[in-house]
Design a protein around this motif. Structure first.
Motif, short mmCIF file in Angstrom:
data_model
loop_
_atom_site.label_atom_id
_atom_site.label_comp_id
_atom_site.label_asym_id
_atom_site.label_seq_id
_atom_site.Cartn_x
_atom_site.Cartn_y
_atom_site.Cartn_z
N LYS A 100 -3.81 5.98 5.49
CA LYS A 100 -3.48 5.03 4.66
C LYS A 100 -3.70 3.82 5.21
CE LYS A 100 -0.75 7.59 1.25
NZ LYS A 100 0.54 7.76 0.70
N THR A 158 -5.06 1.47 2.20
CA THR A 158 -4.40 1.72 1.08
C THR A 158 -2.60 2.03 1.19
OG1 THR A 158 -4.58 4.21 1.32
CG2 THR A 158 -6.07 3.30 -0.09
N LYS A 171 0.86 0.11 1.74
CA LYS A 171 1.63 -0.94 1.10
C LYS A 171 2.63 -1.62 2.37
CE LYS A 171 4.00 -2.87 -2.68
NZ LYS A 171 3.54 -4.25 -2.38
N TYR A 179 5.35 -4.67 3.37
CA TYR A 179 6.19 -5.86 2.97
C TYR A 179 6.53 -6.69 4.00
CZ TYR A 179 7.26 -1.87 -0.42
OH TYR A 179 7.02 -0.91 -1.56
#
Length: 77
Positions: free
Chosen positions: A50, A55, A57, A59
């Motif tokens: 990923k 892709t 995510k 933070y």
């Protein structure tokens, strides 16, 4: 020392252990593999994929702090 991972048919385990036992403990140490190794390996590979394909995510520290504060407040009382 180096580490290698062996996969073998269970029928030859005794022969392998007999051969390995001919070495001293200074030369060879048998390390039992964690029972969750393959599952952990798949999860880490999925996460790495990923990251590489864009892709994943991510933070910021501020976002993580906010998420943690919200979660903690749910369970404080």
């Amino acid at each position: 020392m180096e580490t290698i991972r062996l996969e073998f048919e269970s029928s030859i385990k005794a022969k392998i252990l007999e051969l390995l036992s001919s070495f001293s403990s200074d030369e060879l140490k048998i390390v039992q593999e964690d029972s969750t190794f393959e599952d952990d390996k798949r999860k880490l590979q999925s996460r790495t994929d990923k990251i590489h394909n864009g892709t994943a995510k991510f933070y910021t520290l501020e976002e993580v702090d906010s998420i943690l504060e919200e979660t903690i407040s749910k369970y404080e009382n």
